[in-house]
Design a protein around this motif. Structure first.
Motif, PDB file in Angstrom:
ATOM      1  N   GLY A 150       0.834  -1.209   0.000  1.00  0.00           N
ATOM      2  CA  GLY A 150       0.000   0.000   0.000  1.00  0.00           C
ATOM      3  C   GLY A 150       0.863   1.251   0.000  1.00  0.00           C
ATOM      4  N   GLN A 151       1.872   1.250   0.869  1.00  0.00           N
ATOM      5  CA  GLN A 151       2.770   2.412   0.941  1.00  0.00           C
ATOM      6  C   GLN A 151       3.551   2.585  -0.367  1.00  0.00           C
ATOM      7  OE1 GLN A 151       5.228   2.184   4.477  1.00  0.00           O
ATOM      8  NE2 GLN A 151       3.453   1.734   5.718  1.00  0.00           N
ATOM      9  N   PHE A 152       3.977   1.447  -0.934  1.00  0.00           N
ATOM     10  CA  PHE A 152       4.733   1.494  -2.190  1.00  0.00           C
ATOM     11  C   PHE A 152       3.869   2.082  -3.308  1.00  0.00           C
ATOM     12  CE2 PHE A 152       6.142  -0.645  -6.155  1.00  0.00           C
ATOM     13  CZ  PHE A 152       7.407  -0.081  -6.226  1.00  0.00           C
ATOM     14  N   ILE A 153       2.636   1.581  -3.409  1.00  0.00           N
ATOM     15  CA  ILE A 153       1.738   2.071  -4.459  1.00  0.00           C
ATOM     16  C   ILE A 153       1.480   3.563  -4.264  1.00  0.00           C
ATOM     17  CG2 ILE A 153      -0.638   1.933  -5.371  1.00  0.00           C
ATOM     18  CD1 ILE A 153      -0.455  -1.122  -4.803  1.00  0.00           C
ATOM     19  N   PHE A 154       1.279   3.949  -3.012  1.00  0.00           N
ATOM     20  CA  PHE A 154       1.008   5.361  -2.719  1.00  0.00           C
ATOM     21  C   PHE A 154       2.194   6.237  -3.141  1.00  0.00           C
ATOM     22  CE2 PHE A 154       1.734   8.846   0.326  1.00  0.00           C
ATOM     23  CZ  PHE A 154       0.665   9.651  -0.026  1.00  0.00           C
ATOM     24  N   THR A 155       3.406   5.867  -2.709  1.00  0.00           N
ATOM     25  CA  THR A 155       4.566   6.728  -3.019  1.00  0.00           C
ATOM     26  C   THR A 155       4.897   6.693  -4.517  1.00  0.00           C
ATOM     27  OG1 THR A 155       6.043   4.959  -2.358  1.00  0.00           O
ATOM     28  CG2 THR A 155       5.645   6.680  -0.743  1.00  0.00           C
ATOM     29  N   VAL A 156       4.680   5.537  -5.152  1.00  0.00           N
ATOM     30  CA  VAL A 156       4.944   5.457  -6.602  1.00  0.00           C
ATOM     31  C   VAL A 156       3.968   6.365  -7.350  1.00  0.00           C
ATOM     32  CG1 VAL A 156       4.740   3.964  -8.632  1.00  0.00           C
ATOM     33  CG2 VAL A 156       6.095   3.217  -6.708  1.00  0.00           C
ATOM     34  N   LEU A 157       2.684   6.250  -7.004  1.00  0.00           N
ATOM     35  CA  LEU A 157       1.690   7.103  -7.675  1.00  0.00           C
ATOM     36  C   LEU A 157       2.010   8.577  -7.452  1.00  0.00           C
ATOM     37  CD1 LEU A 157      -1.706   5.294  -7.008  1.00  0.00           C
ATOM     38  CD2 LEU A 157      -0.488   5.493  -9.167  1.00  0.00           C
ATOM     39  N   PHE A 158       2.392   8.892  -6.226  1.00  0.00           N
ATOM     40  CA  PHE A 158       2.710  10.274  -5.862  1.00  0.00           C
ATOM     41  C   PHE A 158       3.924  10.764  -6.655  1.00  0.00           C
ATOM     42  CE2 PHE A 158       5.412  13.006  -3.225  1.00  0.00           C
ATOM     43  CZ  PHE A 158       4.563  14.070  -3.040  1.00  0.00           C
ATOM     44  N   SER A 159       5.015   9.988  -6.643  1.00  0.00           N
ATOM     45  CA  SER A 159       6.240  10.484  -7.285  1.00  0.00           C
ATOM     46  C   SER A 159       6.149  10.418  -8.817  1.00  0.00           C
ATOM     47  CB  SER A 159       7.477   9.747  -6.771  1.00  0.00           C
ATOM     48  OG  SER A 159       7.272   8.379  -6.744  1.00  0.00           O
ATOM     49  N   VAL A 160       5.410   9.432  -9.325  1.00  0.00           N
ATOM     50  CA  VAL A 160       5.264   9.361 -10.792  1.00  0.00           C
ATOM     51  C   VAL A 160       4.411  10.548 -11.292  1.00  0.00           C
ATOM     52  CG1 VAL A 160       4.216   8.037 -12.684  1.00  0.00           C
ATOM     53  CG2 VAL A 160       5.691   6.893 -11.057  1.00  0.00           C
ATOM     54  N   SER A 161       3.365  10.881 -10.540  1.00  0.00           N
ATOM     55  CA  SER A 161       2.555  12.048 -10.946  1.00  0.00           C
ATOM     56  C   SER A 161       3.411  13.312 -10.918  1.00  0.00           C
ATOM     57  CB  SER A 161       1.372  12.276 -10.012  1.00  0.00           C
ATOM     58  OG  SER A 161       0.856  11.096  -9.560  1.00  0.00           O
ATOM     59  N   THR A 162       4.253  13.421  -9.869  1.00  0.00           N
ATOM     60  CA  THR A 162       5.144  14.582  -9.775  1.00  0.00           C
ATOM     61  C   THR A 162       6.093  14.617 -10.978  1.00  0.00           C
ATOM     62  OG1 THR A 162       5.073  14.298  -7.389  1.00  0.00           O
ATOM     63  CG2 THR A 162       6.767  15.751  -8.236  1.00  0.00           C
ATOM     64  N   SER A 163       6.640  13.440 -11.328  1.00  0.00           N
ATOM     65  CA  SER A 163       7.565  13.359 -12.476  1.00  0.00           C
ATOM     66  C   SER A 163       6.867  13.791 -13.761  1.00  0.00           C
ATOM     67  CB  SER A 163       8.058  11.923 -12.682  1.00  0.00           C
ATOM     68  OG  SER A 163       8.476  11.390 -11.491  1.00  0.00           O
ATOM     69  N   LEU A 164       5.622  13.325 -13.921  1.00  0.00           N
ATOM     70  CA  LEU A 164       4.887  13.672 -15.145  1.00  0.00           C
ATOM     71  C   LEU A 164       4.661  15.180 -15.230  1.00  0.00           C
ATOM     72  CD1 LEU A 164       2.321  10.724 -15.323  1.00  0.00           C
ATOM     73  CD2 LEU A 164       4.276  11.102 -16.822  1.00  0.00           C
ATOM     74  N   MET A 165       4.386  15.782 -14.062  1.00  0.00           N
ATOM     75  CA  MET A 165       4.207  17.246 -14.033  1.00  0.00           C
ATOM     76  C   MET A 165       5.499  17.947 -14.457  1.00  0.00           C
ATOM     77  SD  MET A 165       2.087  17.713 -10.520  1.00  0.00           S
ATOM     78  CE  MET A 165       2.287  19.480 -10.430  1.00  0.00           C
ATOM     79  N   ALA A 166       6.631  17.470 -13.909  1.00  0.00           N
ATOM     80  CA  ALA A 166       7.931  18.081 -14.240  1.00  0.00           C
ATOM     81  C   ALA A 166       8.256  17.880 -15.717  1.00  0.00           C
ATOM     82  CB  ALA A 166       9.021  17.487 -13.365  1.00  0.00           C
ATOM     83  N   MET A 167       7.950  16.681 -16.226  1.00  0.00           N
ATOM     84  CA  MET A 167       8.248  16.399 -17.642  1.00  0.00           C
ATOM     85  C   MET A 167       7.398  17.255 -18.572  1.00  0.00           C
ATOM     86  SD  MET A 167       9.087  12.440 -18.226  1.00  0.00           S
ATOM     87  CE  MET A 167       8.278  11.642 -16.904  1.00  0.00           C
ATOM     88  N   LYS A 168       6.151  17.451 -18.151  1.00  0.00           N
ATOM     89  CA  LYS A 168       5.254  18.267 -18.970  1.00  0.00           C
ATOM     90  C   LYS A 168       5.828  19.676 -19.120  1.00  0.00           C
ATOM     91  CE  LYS A 168       0.406  19.313 -19.552  1.00  0.00           C
ATOM     92  NZ  LYS A 168      -0.883  19.458 -18.912  1.00  0.00           N
ATOM     93  N   LYS A 169       6.461  20.142 -18.046  1.00  0.00           N
ATOM     94  CA  LYS A 169       6.990  21.500 -18.084  1.00  0.00           C
ATOM     95  C   LYS A 169       8.356  21.578 -18.776  1.00  0.00           C
ATOM     96  CE  LYS A 169       7.586  25.680 -15.633  1.00  0.00           C
ATOM     97  NZ  LYS A 169       7.524  26.424 -14.410  1.00  0.00           N
ATOM     98  N   TYR A 170       9.226  20.600 -18.502  1.00  0.00           N
ATOM     99  CA  TYR A 170      10.618  20.754 -18.949  1.00  0.00           C
ATOM    100  C   TYR A 170      11.023  19.871 -20.131  1.00  0.00           C
ATOM    101  CZ  TYR A 170      11.052  23.362 -14.647  1.00  0.00           C
ATOM    102  OH  TYR A 170      10.876  24.286 -13.655  1.00  0.00           O
ATOM    103  N   LEU A 171      10.266  18.806 -20.394  1.00  0.00           N
ATOM    104  CA  LEU A 171      10.662  17.910 -21.485  1.00  0.00           C
ATOM    105  C   LEU A 171       9.872  18.258 -22.738  1.00  0.00           C
ATOM    106  CD1 LEU A 171      12.461  15.463 -22.161  1.00  0.00           C
ATOM    107  CD2 LEU A 171      10.589  13.995 -21.502  1.00  0.00           C
ATOM    108  N   LYS A 172      10.497  19.002 -23.607  1.00  0.00           N
ATOM    109  CA  LYS A 172       9.806  19.413 -24.827  1.00  0.00           C
ATOM    110  C   LYS A 172      10.048  18.378 -25.918  1.00  0.00           C
ATOM    111  CE  LYS A 172       8.627  23.258 -22.844  1.00  0.00           C
ATOM    112  NZ  LYS A 172       7.367  23.230 -22.106  1.00  0.00           N
ATOM    113  N   ILE A 173       9.044  17.553 -26.160  1.00  0.00           N
ATOM    114  CA  ILE A 173       9.202  16.558 -27.227  1.00  0.00           C
ATOM    115  C   ILE A 173       8.030  16.612 -28.201  1.00  0.00           C
ATOM    116  CG2 ILE A 173      10.722  14.931 -26.113  1.00  0.00           C
ATOM    117  CD1 ILE A 173       8.397  13.354 -25.135  1.00  0.00           C
TER     118      ILE A 173
END
Lengths: 309, 226
Positions: free
Chosen positions: A286-309
């Motif tokens: 449960g904790q793993f799924i929670f932190t993965v979902l949390f950090s992956v969503s954060t990564s996607l937000m960062a990529m949306k802003k900084y990864l221009k593809i």
């Protein structure tokens, strides 16, 4: 497909190693977040255990007056049992009360001597009583009120001192536990915010350090998912390592703490280790799924802003 | 092969980099796009590579209308087009072999195929004996040949070279142009974007001249006229 998957893992591993200190800091923050969450779980488990133990000890005793007949006592007992609030009613005869009293004070010779004197003079040492346990600690107030207002109230006296003491202790424990839980939630939230900023900036730095590769990947026709995936996998690596560290730390610390808890809660089944063992997957997955979902969503937000593809 | 009709590209606040450009390039052609700096040559190359979208007009490559190509389709277009830049764009931490194989790895090509294709391409560009060298250990010409090798990994039908000799001396420039001519003989369409007068004049191939975002000349066996 499998080749692509392996290459994504490889690129993620390379990125992990290339920014090793950033990876270490990220993992540390995730470990602290998970430790705080587990502290909250353990604390909640212990306070619930402590309160349950106290609740188990709480009761109200009704002492019948000297001239009350056995039939009347039985009538009162059956009436009390009819109440919706009652869990159990136990009749304690004067003989049983004396026996219990002697057992409780077996090491105090003065008290035992006094009791023996009273017995010798054929005086009633104890009166018959009934011990009442409520279904819930919050119901004792209603039970006391019911008893005081009943038609039999002239037949007995109520000893509610013990109930009052335990109620006060329970209230104090609940107040402290609520405060500690609140602090725990705030600390968890702070760590989550730090984790968010760390992951966000890690992705930003990773994108910056991989600028050349990303531009070449775009140039030669790598798909957008292939370009993004290593960043996500790298973040999942952090979570896996953080979880492993937390599991190891938990079991290491429990090997010291659990024996102390066993002494503290002697005679009661309050085992953090048993609780975690029985719910290992639920808690840690449960904790793993929670932190993965949390950090992956954060990564996607960062990529949306900084990864221009 | 390539069909541009009335293609324009506008940049804010008020620059028309391309202005109603219509151009048709047949398969296997070698076309030089020439013009002074800022006349829209690179913009044209970027539109063909789907790095920029035209403001107006229609762009077709191999019958594929890429005017409004979707983001998810761009990688598949780029696997059919090789692109070479003036600044080589090689990965400094990877040797020649790795630079070329990286391009194939990122597109999901299996290792067996990579090990088969990379040596063949290195042979075509004449770098088969320098596979372990890193970019900083190579001359400018060799670095550009590596970049060309990388552009060839998907066996493209079209190779766009944007100022490939811009950073090279005349000898290395000659070598690169010779290499492009050899690739052209293998039936790959070449678009050479350049403002190098000597290179264009020695080629004796089709020359399209741009000025102020418009085609002012399109000669079959042309020369640099500006």
């Amino acid at each position: 497909m499998f080749t692509t998957f392996l290459r994504i893992i490889k690129f993620a591993g390379q990125s992990f190693a290339r920014n090793i200190w950033l990876s270490v800091i990220n993992i540390t923050i995730l470990v602290l977040t998970l430790l705080t969450i587990n502290f909250l779980i353990i604390f909640n488990l212990l306070t619930t255990g402590a309160v349950d133990i106290i609740k188990d000890k709480v009761d109200v005793s009704v002492y019948f007056k000297e001239n009350v007949a056995d039939e009347q006592i039985q009538e009162v007992q059956s009436k009390i049992l009819d109440s919706l609030y009652i869990d159990d009613v136990q009749y304690i005869s004067p003989e049983q009360a004396l026996k219990d009293f002697k057992a409780k004070h077996e090491s105090d010779q003065d008290i035992l001597q006094a009791v023996t004197e009273l017995e010798r003079e054929k005086e009633a040492v104890f009166l018959p009583s009934i011990r009442i346990k409520a279904q819930n600690i919050s119901l004792y107030g209603d039970i006391l009120k019911e008893l005081k207002e009943s038609q039999y109230s002239n037949l007995f006296e109520i000893d509610e001192a013990q109930f009052r003491d335990y109620a006060t202790i329970t209230e104090k424990i609940n107040t402290i536990s609520n405060r500690v839980e609140m602090v725990g939630y705030i600390v968890s939230l702070i760590f989550l915010i730090i984790a968010f900023m760390m992951v966000y900036n890690t992705i930003k730095v990773a994108i910056y350090t991989h600028q050349e590769e990303i531009s070449i990947m775009k140039l030669v026709g790598a798909t957008n998912n292939f370009i993004k995936s290593p960043f996500i996998v790298e973040i999942i690596f952090y979570n896996i390592i953080a979880l492993l560290i937390v599991v190891i730390l938990f079991y290491l610390s429990m090997s010291f703490v659990q024996p102390m808890l066993n002494k503290l809660f002697a005679g009661y089944s309050v085992s953090v280790l048993d609780y975690y063992n029985s719910k290992f997957l639920l808690i840690f997955l449960g904790q793993f799924i929670f932190t993965v979902l949390f950090s992956v969503s954060t990564s996607l937000m960062a990529m949306k802003k900084y990864l221009k593809i | 092969m390539i069909n541009l009709s009335n293609v324009s590209k506008f940049y804010k606040p008020n620059v028309w980099a391309l202005n109603k450009v219509s151009l048709n390039i047949n398969p296997g052609e070698f076309v030089s796009i020439v013009g002074q700096s800022g006349t829209g040559k690179s913009t044209l190359a970027k539109i063909l590579f789907a790095e920029e979208a035209p403001t107006e007009g229609k762009v077709e490559i191999g019958g594929w209308d890429i005017t409004n190509i979707g983001l998810s389709e761009i990688p598949y277009l780029r696997r059919q087009i090789g692109f070479v830049f003036q600044d080589f764009r090689l990965l400094k931490r990877k040797n020649i072999y790795e630079n070329i194989s990286f391009a194939m790895e990122t597109c999901g090509i299996d290792s067996e195929q990579i090990n088969k294709v990379v040596p063949q391409i290195l042979k075509i560009v004449g770098l088969q004996n320098k596979v372990d060298r890193y970019p900083h250990q190579l001359s400018g010409g060799e670095q550009q040949r590596t970049a060309i090798a990388r552009a060839l990994v998907h066996q493209p039908k079209l190779l766009i070279a944007d100022e490939p000799t811009g950073n090279l001396d005349s000898i290395n420039s000659r070598e690169i142009i010779d290499l492009l001519l050899r690739i052209n003989k293998l039936n790959t369409t070449i678009i050479l974007v350049t403002h190098n007068r000597d290179v264009v004049n020695n080629l004796n191939k089709r020359v399209v001249t741009l000025d102020d975002g418009k085609i002012i000349s399109d000669q079959k066996n042309g020369r640099y006229i500006l």
